[in-house]
Motif scaffolding. Structure first.
Motif, short mmCIF file in Angstrom:
data_model
loop_
_atom_site.label_atom_id
_atom_site.label_comp_id
_atom_site.label_asym_id
_atom_site.label_seq_id
_atom_site.Cartn_x
_atom_site.Cartn_y
_atom_site.Cartn_z
N TYR A 178 12.46 -12.93 18.34
CA TYR A 178 11.96 -14.19 17.98
C TYR A 178 11.45 -15.05 18.63
O TYR A 178 10.90 -16.26 18.34
CB TYR A 178 12.99 -14.60 16.97
N VAL A 179 11.27 -14.60 19.97
CA VAL A 179 10.61 -15.86 20.68
C VAL A 179 9.62 -15.16 21.62
O VAL A 179 9.55 -13.87 21.92
CB VAL A 179 11.74 -16.35 21.88
N ARG A 205 11.86 -18.08 11.74
CA ARG A 205 12.30 -19.65 11.42
C ARG A 205 13.74 -19.75 10.90
O ARG A 205 14.40 -20.98 11.05
CB ARG A 205 11.31 -19.72 9.79
N LYS A 225 16.09 -20.27 13.86
CA LYS A 225 15.83 -21.38 14.38
C LYS A 225 16.38 -22.48 13.67
O LYS A 225 17.21 -23.49 14.15
CB LYS A 225 14.23 -21.88 14.58
N GLU A 250 20.40 -22.12 13.84
CA GLU A 250 20.77 -22.52 15.40
C GLU A 250 20.67 -23.92 15.48
O GLU A 250 21.70 -24.56 15.69
CB GLU A 250 19.65 -21.85 16.12
N ASP A 251 19.68 -24.56 15.32
CA ASP A 251 19.88 -26.11 15.09
C ASP A 251 20.84 -26.73 14.25
O ASP A 251 21.32 -27.56 14.71
CB ASP A 251 18.34 -26.73 14.45
N LYS A 279 20.49 -19.40 21.48
CA LYS A 279 19.46 -19.16 20.76
C LYS A 279 19.54 -17.54 20.27
O LYS A 279 19.92 -16.93 20.86
CB LYS A 279 18.29 -19.14 21.74
#
Lengths: 522, 522
Positions: free
Chosen positions: B306-307, B413, B416, B419-420, B432
């Motif tokens: 994903y990165v 998405r 993320k 995670e946030d 992450k």
């Protein structure tokens, strides 16, 4: 002894030349760890350093004779005419569709619809699929949470499919079945492994198995490190199962310090094809009850019965008809989509019905099942279908029934034709295949043949099977792969080649056998 | 605790009350057989008489928290409104389609056609299926001997499908792959079991596993009776894998007399989500080479990255790019159809690519595979498809690519956003998710919470997870199920709920967490 193993590993890795040893001596080794700590390369795998239980395991139905057949097939393909036959006939394994049996249409319709459920919304679909297959697919999707045919299911299998299977069992037996007792599996083999894993603690735990037996049992017991306790079926009474023999072998095993934990019964028999009589089954149940044994009932051939005077009775039905309740007889019944008239071996579907265990043990079985998450959903669906095929009044019923009866009647004819053929051969006797998919004829071989086999380091029946393959392309499995009374020789031959090929097979077999007997006449 | 269990079992059997023993004492018991001979009922199964390796095995992702969730789901169904949420959100397991992910159309088209090949002869079929799915189904049928999709295949899987998979691997890596190295399996789990069975001889055989780990490894090692040798991933460097830690743990294990046989690496990580850097992978390969370890590479999340700054490199590619040949590094790479963008968990397809073993050992792996005959054919077909999806120019390519990218971008998405969210919670830090399907946030819990957990005999993270479930219906797995540095607490949460549900999940999570922190503030 271990020292040599380590040294052999060193030789392979470092090029030194030292003496070698038997691969099974690792059984007796107490601690190779110190050596390994000094020599990291000893950790790399060789046959001397793998799990010796794996080495010990044998699986004849896919053994040496099959590897040889595959080589011949390759040679025929690369150079047609290089052998005295045009094709290899795999009579080594119960794999009907590999020999041309067609899948049952209704089952495949439902599977295709469940694989691609968006078909169900299209009008063209009605031209391609029967109405009851479409209805059945909807029913199945409705019991799958979120209609997600691509999700892991409950580790015992989708609850709604287990409901259907339990209903099918109840219809078959006339006694209720509980969906919570059903564990869906990728064929019967993983189910048998699961039970062996649960039952076997150490080498002195024994499992009573028929001889001859289907080698899944010997292989699984070897892999889990237990002891196979043999009981012999009586060839002279049509592979009869005598309680006196069970008792004798049980006592003999116990006198050797073996804790016998379970009794395996294969009914209809594999490789022997006999169907147990109800009275005999009652005796077996009482024997397990009295001796505190788990009864492992391999019932995967329950739909394969070819004689009018025999009938399949599940052990579940027998125990219930004897008045035993749900918690009185620890019983596991194995069923598979690979056999019957469906023969869907490649789908890897099956189940075990587990009754008579307490809740704590059941939890442990569930846990082991959960480590592999679940069995494949297509196999689960197919298991629910074979236990609930189309019924009178369903659109597919007539064509389904025609397919089913066509296959079963043809199998019965093939069994009889091959049985007669074997019995017509000099020195060969063959019991009736009352059920299952095999014949297990006995070969009386000459001293000259036995000596010739010895000279090439083969068992006499393996020697015969190899010569048969080389001369005719027919693959059978030597009796030694299943076990037999010492000094007797057999082969297992499936009844599965398509019917139009049977006459040619029989004449090739006869011609080979006559020539073999002539060549090795004492 | 166990004492009571034993006594209870005995009481159940004999009604008497006798002294007891540890469940593991069976390991040390040389002969229970004499007792069994006198007391047949001792052969019947209780948790005290089953294989203690089974008792020892744990599998948290389907453990107690999931059973509790299933009870709540039943309650919600029987009595809507009985809990402060409408549905259970299963974030305990990487099971995308159970949470609404749709299967990839092309794959399902091909599977349906192969399940019911007579569709291929019908004109209506062209209205229902894409041209390249039809072409692909023909290609697949043509490589299946006799086009028999219902037959057992070669025990490694259908040769033509292995050819396709090998071609896919070669495309991925830029190095050749050999179809004879591929063993098709019913998902990755049976493949891991097969290797553990081969590697583990006795308790002193050790397997180096990451901590945290996916519990398939600890469960499989326990079932096969070996020792898990832990190495800790460094949470402070994004779950970094340090060679110094591997060395330290290896030496420590060896000093205890353990023969370390293999190293498990999960890349991308489960439950930790990190993606290994190429340089790190080279170090790992050299470590295995120097220490004589088999490298077991769990690469089932190879398509889940994903990165932008990370890329998946197979260990096979790494070894070949380092110049190691086919026979120099014993390496097993596990792949599955359950993960990636396809998420076809219910199909139970997968394979292992086995390189660097000698021919004798390979034969033993084949033998073990042959005891279960073969993996399911639909899973085999699907494995060939995910390794060879539609290509530019194929009719399905654009729609296929849209489905694939839609899923992968959405997963990124969701990763993320969650995670946030975790990082915004008091006392919580979350690395992450560079890849895979999970977040593994660390919880810093108050002394008061820890004490409250102890009072109900739960680990603090299990206590937190249970409270979270009861308050929100969200199912996560406590870190203790995966292993963690003692004194630290985590939960594993999948990133798989559908995107439209993520905002609500986050607000429920936040509200719960704030209340929990308030309730247990020191």
């Amino acid at each position: 002894m271990r020292r040599f193993a380590t040294e052999r590993a060193k030789r392979l890795l470092f090029g030194s030349l030292l003496a070698s040893r038997s691969p099974l001596s690792a059984f007796h080794c107490s601690s190779p760890a110190a050596a390994a700590a000094m020599d990291p390369a000893a950790g790399v795998l060789t046959v001397d350093t793998i799990n010796p239980k794996v080495l010990k395991c044998e699986y004849a139905v896919r053994g040496e004779i099959v590897s040889h057949a595959q080589r011949l097939q390759q040679e025929l393909q690369n150079k047609p005419g290089s052998h005295p036959f045009d094709e290899i006939l795999y009579c080594n394994i119960g794999n009907p569709q590999s020999l041309g049996q067609q899948p049952v249409t209704f089952f495949r319709e439902v599977l295709a619809l469940c694989d691609h459920p968006s078909l169900l919304d299209k009008s063209e679909t009605h031209a391609l699929f029967s109405a009851d297959a479409i209805a059945r697919a909807w029913q199945i999707l409705d019991v799958i949470p979120g209609r997600a045919t691509g999700a892991y299911s409950h580790s015992q299998g989708i609850k709604g499919l287990r409901d259907a299977i339990a209903a099918g069992i109840a219809d078959r037996d006339g006694f209720p079945a509980n969906p919570d007792d059903i564990f869906l599996t990728d064929g019967a083999s993983p189910a048998v492994h699961m039970m062996m894993q649960l039952l076997i603690r150490y080498e002195k735990d024994g499992i009573l198995c028929p001889i001859p037996q289907y080698p899944l049992y010997s292989a699984s017991i070897a892999l889990h490190g237990g002891s196979l306790v043999p009981y012999y079926l009586d060839e002279s009474t049509g592979w009869g199962l005598e309680i006196s023999e069970l008792k004798k072998q049980l006592e003999d095993a116990r006198s050797k310090g073996i804790t016998v934990r379970a009794l395996v019964v294969i009914n209809p028999g594999n490789p022997t094809g006999q169907v147990l009589a109800e009275e005999n089954q009652r005796e077996i149940v009482n024997f397990c009850k009295n001796e505190g044994l788990v009864l492992l009932a391999d019932e995967v051939y329950q739909e394969n019965i070819y004689v009018d005077d025999k009938k399949f009775n599940s052990f579940k039905k027998i125990t219930r008809s004897m008045g035993y309740g749900d918690d009185e007889i620890p019983l596991v019944s194995f069923q598979s989509v690979s056999k019957g008239y469906y023969g869907e071996c490649g789908k890897r579907g099956g189940y075990m019905e587990v009754t008579g265990f307490n809740a704590e043990v059941r939890e442990q079985i569930y846990k082991v099942a959960s480590v592999n998450l679940c069995s494949n959903i297509s196999g689960q669906i197919l298991a629910s279908l074979v236990m609930n095929p189309p019924k009178v009044g369903d659109e597919s019923y007539e064509s389904f029934n025609a397919e089913k009866n066509g296959i079963l009647l043809s199998l019965a004819r093939r069994a009889k034709a091959l049985e007669d053929a074997f019995n017509s051969l000099e020195g060969v006797s063959c019991n009736k295949a009352e059920g299952a998919m095999y014949l297990f004829p006995r070969l009386r071989l000459s001293q000259k043949a036995i000596t010739a086999a010895k000279a090439v380091n083969a068992a006499p029946d393996a020697f015969y099977a190899r010569r048969l393959l080389d001369a005719t392309g027919i693959v059978v499995v030597p009796g030694s792969g299943f076990g037999q009374v010492p000094g007797t020789w057999h082969v297992r031959c499936t009844i599965l080649p398509q019917e139009d090929k049977i006459p040619a097979i029989i004449s090739r077999l006869k011609a080979f056998h006559e020539a073999f007997m002539e060549e090795f006449r004492d």
